[in-house]
Design a protein around this motif. Structure first.
Motif, PDB file in Angstrom:
ATOM      1  N   UNK A 134       0.834  -1.209   0.000  1.00  0.00           N
ATOM      2  CA  UNK A 134       0.000   0.000   0.000  1.00  0.00           C
ATOM      3  C   UNK A 134       0.874   1.267   0.000  1.00  0.00           C
ATOM      4  N   UNK A 135       0.479   2.250  -0.807  1.00  0.00           N
ATOM      5  CA  UNK A 135       1.224   3.503  -0.888  1.00  0.00           C
ATOM      6  C   UNK A 135       0.254   4.622  -1.264  1.00  0.00           C
ATOM      7  N   UNK A 136       0.378   5.761  -0.604  1.00  0.00           N
ATOM      8  CA  UNK A 136      -0.455   6.911  -0.934  1.00  0.00           C
ATOM      9  C   UNK A 136      -0.219   7.353  -2.368  1.00  0.00           C
ATOM     10  N   UNK A 137      -1.291   7.778  -3.021  1.00  0.00           N
ATOM     11  CA  UNK A 137      -1.212   8.218  -4.413  1.00  0.00           C
ATOM     12  C   UNK A 137      -0.187   9.312  -4.638  1.00  0.00           C
ATOM     13  N   UNK A 138      -0.137  10.299  -3.728  1.00  0.00           N
ATOM     14  CA  UNK A 138       0.788  11.415  -3.932  1.00  0.00           C
ATOM     15  C   UNK A 138       2.240  10.959  -3.788  1.00  0.00           C
ATOM     16  N   UNK A 139       2.497   9.971  -2.941  1.00  0.00           N
ATOM     17  CA  UNK A 139       3.863   9.447  -2.794  1.00  0.00           C
ATOM     18  C   UNK A 139       4.244   8.678  -4.057  1.00  0.00           C
ATOM     19  N   UNK A 140       3.281   7.926  -4.587  1.00  0.00           N
ATOM     20  CA  UNK A 140       3.512   7.174  -5.820  1.00  0.00           C
ATOM     21  C   UNK A 140       3.827   8.124  -6.977  1.00  0.00           C
ATOM     22  N   UNK A 141       3.045   9.206  -7.108  1.00  0.00           N
ATOM     23  CA  UNK A 141       3.271  10.177  -8.189  1.00  0.00           C
ATOM     24  C   UNK A 141       4.654  10.830  -8.043  1.00  0.00           C
ATOM     25  N   UNK A 142       5.061  11.132  -6.795  1.00  0.00           N
ATOM     26  CA  UNK A 142       6.367  11.737  -6.554  1.00  0.00           C
ATOM     27  C   UNK A 142       7.479  10.772  -6.970  1.00  0.00           C
ATOM     28  N   UNK A 143       7.310   9.493  -6.637  1.00  0.00           N
ATOM     29  CA  UNK A 143       8.303   8.484  -7.034  1.00  0.00           C
ATOM     30  C   UNK A 143       8.369   8.373  -8.557  1.00  0.00           C
ATOM     31  N   UNK A 144       7.208   8.396  -9.220  1.00  0.00           N
ATOM     32  CA  UNK A 144       7.183   8.358 -10.682  1.00  0.00           C
ATOM     33  C   UNK A 144       7.912   9.559 -11.261  1.00  0.00           C
ATOM     34  N   UNK A 145       7.691  10.734 -10.669  1.00  0.00           N
ATOM     35  CA  UNK A 145       8.341  11.965 -11.154  1.00  0.00           C
ATOM     36  C   UNK A 145       9.861  11.851 -11.034  1.00  0.00           C
ATOM     37  N   UNK A 146      10.352  11.322  -9.929  1.00  0.00           N
ATOM     38  CA  UNK A 146      11.793  11.144  -9.740  1.00  0.00           C
ATOM     39  C   UNK A 146      12.341  10.185 -10.796  1.00  0.00           C
ATOM     40  N   UNK A 147      11.646   9.065 -11.028  1.00  0.00           N
ATOM     41  CA  UNK A 147      12.075   8.087 -12.031  1.00  0.00           C
ATOM     42  C   UNK A 147      12.132   8.735 -13.407  1.00  0.00           C
ATOM     43  N   UNK A 148      11.075   9.460 -13.768  1.00  0.00           N
ATOM     44  CA  UNK A 148      11.000  10.107 -15.077  1.00  0.00           C
ATOM     45  C   UNK A 148      12.105  11.138 -15.240  1.00  0.00           C
ATOM     46  N   UNK A 149      12.274  12.007 -14.248  1.00  0.00           N
ATOM     47  CA  UNK A 149      13.281  13.065 -14.352  1.00  0.00           C
ATOM     48  C   UNK A 149      14.689  12.493 -14.481  1.00  0.00           C
ATOM     49  N   UNK A 150      14.995  11.453 -13.710  1.00  0.00           N
ATOM     50  CA  UNK A 150      16.312  10.810 -13.815  1.00  0.00           C
ATOM     51  C   UNK A 150      16.502  10.175 -15.183  1.00  0.00           C
ATOM     52  N   UNK A 151      15.456   9.486 -15.663  1.00  0.00           N
ATOM     53  CA  UNK A 151      15.545   8.806 -16.955  1.00  0.00           C
ATOM     54  C   UNK A 151      15.737   9.809 -18.085  1.00  0.00           C
ATOM     55  N   UNK A 152      14.977  10.892 -18.083  1.00  0.00           N
ATOM     56  CA  UNK A 152      15.109  11.897 -19.139  1.00  0.00           C
ATOM     57  C   UNK A 152      16.482  12.564 -19.093  1.00  0.00           C
ATOM     58  N   UNK A 153      16.979  12.880 -17.897  1.00  0.00           N
ATOM     59  CA  UNK A 153      18.307  13.500 -17.772  1.00  0.00           C
ATOM     60  C   UNK A 153      19.390  12.545 -18.257  1.00  0.00           C
ATOM     61  N   UNK A 154      19.276  11.266 -17.892  1.00  0.00           N
ATOM     62  CA  UNK A 154      20.261  10.283 -18.323  1.00  0.00           C
ATOM     63  C   UNK A 154      20.216  10.067 -19.825  1.00  0.00           C
ATOM     64  N   UNK A 155      19.006  10.000 -20.392  1.00  0.00           N
ATOM     65  CA  UNK A 155      18.837   9.835 -21.837  1.00  0.00           C
ATOM     66  C   UNK A 155      19.437  11.021 -22.589  1.00  0.00           C
ATOM     67  N   UNK A 156      19.111  12.228 -22.139  1.00  0.00           N
ATOM     68  CA  UNK A 156      19.624  13.449 -22.782  1.00  0.00           C
ATOM     69  C   UNK A 156      21.152  13.460 -22.771  1.00  0.00           C
ATOM     70  N   UNK A 157      21.730  13.161 -21.619  1.00  0.00           N
ATOM     71  CA  UNK A 157      23.182  13.159 -21.488  1.00  0.00           C
ATOM     72  C   UNK A 157      23.806  12.107 -22.400  1.00  0.00           C
ATOM     73  N   UNK A 158      23.202  10.909 -22.431  1.00  0.00           N
ATOM     74  CA  UNK A 158      23.735   9.818 -23.252  1.00  0.00           C
ATOM     75  C   UNK A 158      23.660  10.148 -24.738  1.00  0.00           C
TER      76      UNK A 158
END
Length: 143
Positions: free
Chosen positions: A116-140
């Motif tokens: 179980x996880x609160x929706x807002x915590x889940x969205x925050x985790x998704x945002x961190x994953x997305x931001x890291x992935x986009x930054x890593x992709x851009x750099x690569x």
């Protein structure tokens, strides 16, 4: 994807160049900090992965999961969860839109965990994953 998180970045490359990096799963451990191991389980007629097993280690979250990929040329790739130890569902996509000599990359992600996880915590985790992935992709892509 019902509830999802989305973010975009602009990369100085063509959609084909960006998609080539996205499709190169063997290189993921070099530019995505969380992916420790990759195994392409099956490929389509175009040579792109259809099912991929990923071993993730993101500190508190460690998981071994398999994703199924659907490719739309160099325009879009989407994936969905086949199996996982920690996740109930995972749906994501990269959409590539040419803008002159650059490409706008939009990453969309929806994750549901078995614990179980609160929706807002889940969205925050998704945002961190997305931001890291986009930054890593851009750099690569741009290096």
């Amino acid at each position: 994807m019902a509830e999802h998180t989305r973010s975009s970045t602009t990369i100085e490359a063509t959609p084909a160049q960006v998609m080539a990096v996205i499709a190169d799963f063997a290189a993921y451990p070099a530019w995505t900090g969380e992916v420790k191991e990759i195994e392409v389980l099956s490929e389509g007629a175009d040579g792109r992965a259809q099912q991929v097993r990923l071993l993730l280690d993101a500190g508190a979250i460690k998981d071994d999961h398999t994703l199924a990929y659907t490719w739309d040329g160099d325009r879009k790739v989407s994936w969905t969860l086949v199996k996982s130890q920690m996740l109930k569902s995972l749906d994501g996509s990269y959409t590539l839109t040419p803008t002159g000599d650059k490409t706008e990359v939009t990453y969309q992600l929806a994750v549901d965990v078995k614990i179980p996880m609160l929706g807002m915590i889940k969205r925050k985790a998704e945002k961190v994953i997305i931001d890291r992935a986009l930054a890593g992709l851009k750099k690569r892509v741009e290096s």
